[in-house]
Motif scaffolding. Structure first.
Motif, PDB file in Angstrom:
ATOM      1  N   GLU A  45       0.821  -1.210   0.000  1.00 62.18           N
ATOM      2  CA  GLU A  45       0.000   0.000   0.000  1.00 62.18           C
ATOM      3  C   GLU A  45       0.856   1.262   0.000  1.00 62.18           C
ATOM      4  N   GLY A  46       1.973   1.238   0.696  1.00 59.98           N
ATOM      5  CA  GLY A  46       2.860   2.386   0.659  1.00 59.98           C
ATOM      6  C   GLY A  46       3.778   2.380  -0.549  1.00 59.98           C
ATOM      7  N   TRP A  47       4.275   1.202  -0.906  1.00 52.07           N
ATOM      8  CA  TRP A  47       5.237   1.095  -2.007  1.00 52.07           C
ATOM      9  C   TRP A  47       4.613   1.495  -3.342  1.00 52.07           C
ATOM     10  N   ARG A  48       3.363   1.150  -3.569  1.00 45.28           N
ATOM     11  CA  ARG A  48       2.715   1.463  -4.847  1.00 45.28           C
ATOM     12  C   ARG A  48       2.612   2.972  -5.057  1.00 45.28           C
ATOM     13  N   ARG A  49       2.588   3.716  -3.959  1.00 43.95           N
ATOM     14  CA  ARG A  49       2.470   5.179  -4.026  1.00 43.95           C
ATOM     15  C   ARG A  49       3.817   5.885  -3.943  1.00 43.95           C
ATOM     16  N   THR A  50       4.871   5.128  -3.822  1.00 45.56           N
ATOM     17  CA  THR A  50       6.210   5.706  -3.819  1.00 45.56           C
ATOM     18  C   THR A  50       6.557   6.178  -5.228  1.00 45.56           C
ATOM     19  N   ASP A  51       7.034   7.399  -5.339  1.00 40.28           N
ATOM     20  CA  ASP A  51       7.355   7.942  -6.654  1.00 40.28           C
ATOM     21  C   ASP A  51       8.341   7.031  -7.380  1.00 40.28           C
ATOM     22  N   ARG A 111      -0.714  -0.220 -13.818  1.00 43.95           N
ATOM     23  CA  ARG A 111      -0.718  -0.073 -12.379  1.00 43.95           C
ATOM     24  C   ARG A 111      -0.389  -1.413 -11.713  1.00 43.95           C
ATOM     25  N   GLY A 161       5.994  -1.212  -8.870  1.00 43.43           N
ATOM     26  CA  GLY A 161       5.215  -0.846  -7.694  1.00 43.43           C
ATOM     27  C   GLY A 161       4.644  -2.020  -6.938  1.00 43.43           C
TER      28      GLY A 161
END
Length: 465
Positions: free
Chosen positions: A43-49, A125, A154
């Motif tokens: 959940e955090g990694w997918r939103r990491t730039d 995605r 991601g």
């Protein structure tokens, strides 16, 4: 209630058959907890730039290079790879990290679609946590070939490595930790094969990548399919090389020997069947024997060694049985074919001729340093023999006419990869994978990074209708 007993993973030095280090494994429940932690990290990694992901991936490549001596020695200790090949493997992994760090953003960029009205695009995605079930023969490369694109897309990843390379499996996890990846983005499971199914079926896992045998592929495909999860399978191969009458024979023999002897012949894309047009067969055999003789068995820890031990005595014995059964059915050994009288998993470079259907050297994948020479009447017959196999991973054409070779490679050979006048190999730039019983899906290149993403259609109309 008794607590589940942890499995133990015992390393055996293939060069001596003596036991090495042992590693405590994970229970089935611990494995599921690790997989669920990786899913939570998604959940955090997918939103990491993606630029930040790329910076970490470059650090992973740098960590590999800095520890090349350590990792090459670890491969030698656990599966017998020569130190020279081990160093090359580590560098290849580092290069793959750099490749995807540089190109992933472009591979995953939104693609606009002209609809003649409303705005539309295709986006890529991540799916979630991907389980990798990986083999021992390239214990670092197989994993980084999967992990670099998967993490750059991601996703998070969980590795179930082969049971004889536990140190390599843990070292790979440590590389990602050292590079600064969040703790649960890449995790290693030390579990026996019997515990894999529960991990596949758990809701934490989104998809599966397996490199291994056809039997392992059938099992994983059935388990993943039963859970409605995608899988990519890279399975066995019995790569055929066509040696045509216009080939430069000494050069063709060098390519053939290189193709056969990569990693001691223990490679899915090693050349295994050399299909030679009749008029040049004897000359090719003589040249091939000379080239194969250059791969003398030796201490894998010495830089000059070109052929180390097989990965285990059991594997060596299986190779020898395939050779013996082929000889019993009429094949003839031009070089090699005998087990050395010394401890360890040793087998010499071997060339068999008079190989025909019904022999293991013709019909099966021989996962060791054994080249099978098969005579063909002409080009059409050679193509027929090459395609008369349940496998379809790599293939080659050795010819003096490059246009002829390109035509055969492109149009005629039933394989995922066909090389002209070079040995088949994996490369970050090129899609890697097979057809038929060699599996499905692709690794490497843009195709590889898009295997484990949601290829998503987005349409935007300026107003609701």
């Amino acid at each position: 209630m008794d607590m589940p007993q942890k499995p133990t993973f015992q390393v055996t030095d293939p060069a001596t058959a003596k036991p090495g280090r042992s590693y405590p494994g994970h229970t089935g429940e611990e494995a599921l907890e690790i997989a669920r932690a990786a899913r939570a990290a998604f959940e955090g990694w997918r939103r990491t730039d993606i630029a930040e992901r790329a910076a970490l991936m470059r650090k992973a490549g740098a960590a590999l290079r800095a520890r090349s001596d350590e990792f090459a020695a670890l491969m030698t200790d656990e599966m017998g790879k020569t130190l020279t090949e081990g160093h090359a493997e580590v560098e290849k992994c580092a290069g793959n990290c750099d490749f995807y760090a540089e190109r992933a953003a472009g591979f995953l960029a939104d693609q606009p679609v002209d609809m003649g009205g409303p705005r539309a695009k295709v986006s890529f995605r991540p799916l979630g946590t991907i389980l990798a079930v990986m083999p021992w023969n390239f214990p670092f490369w197989q994993v980084f070939r999967f992990a670099a694109p998967t993490l750059m897309a991601g996703n998070t990843a969980v590795l179930k490595h082969a049971s004889n390379v536990p140190g390599c499996a843990l070292a790979i996890e440590d590389v990602f930790r050292q590079a600064g990846f969040p703790e649960d983005v890449f995790r290693t499971l030390l579990i026996p094969s019997r515990d894999v199914r529960a991990v596949i079926e758990d809701d934490a896992i989104a998809a599966v990548s397996l490199t291994g045998s056809v039997d392992a592929g059938r099992q994983v495909a059935a388990q993943a399919g039963g859970a409605l999860k995608k899988c990519v399978l890279e399975l066995g191969g019995s790569d055929a090389y066509l040696v045509l009458e216009d080939a430069h024979i000494p050069a063709a023999a060098e390519v053939a020997a290189t193709a056969r002897m990569v990693n001691g012949g223990q490679s899915c894309i090693a050349g295994k069947r050399f299909i030679v047009v009749a008029e040049v067969r004897e000359a090719f055999e003589q040249a091939l024997v000379g080239a194969m003789a250059g791969f003398a068995m030796g201490d894998p820890r010495q830089a000059e060694t070109k052929l180390g031990p097989m990965q285990s005595v059991e594997a060596r014995d299986h190779i020898h049985k395939q050779v013996e059964d082929s000889l019993a059915k009429g094949a003839r050994a031009l070089i090699g074919g005998e087990v050395p009288d010394k401890p360890g998993a040793w087998y010499p470079a071997t060339v068999l001729t008079n190989v025909r259907p019904g022999m293991p050297a013709h019909d099966e994948e021989v996962f060791g340093p054994v080249a099978a020479v098969i005579e063909a009447k002409d080009e059409a017959d050679a193509i027929r023999i090459a395609n008369d196999s349940p496998f379809g991973l790599g293939s080659g054409v050795l010819t003096g006419d490059v246009e002829r070779g390109e035509r055969i490679a492109t149009e005629e050979l039933e394989a995922g990869m066909s090389f002209v006048n070079q040995n088949v190999r994996s490369d970050s730039h090129l899609p890697f994978g097979g057809v038929k019983h060699s599996g499905y899906g692709r690794e490497c290149s843009a195709f590889g990074i898009r295997e484990f993403v949601n290829i998503k259609t987005v349409l935007i109309h300026p107003e609701a209708r």
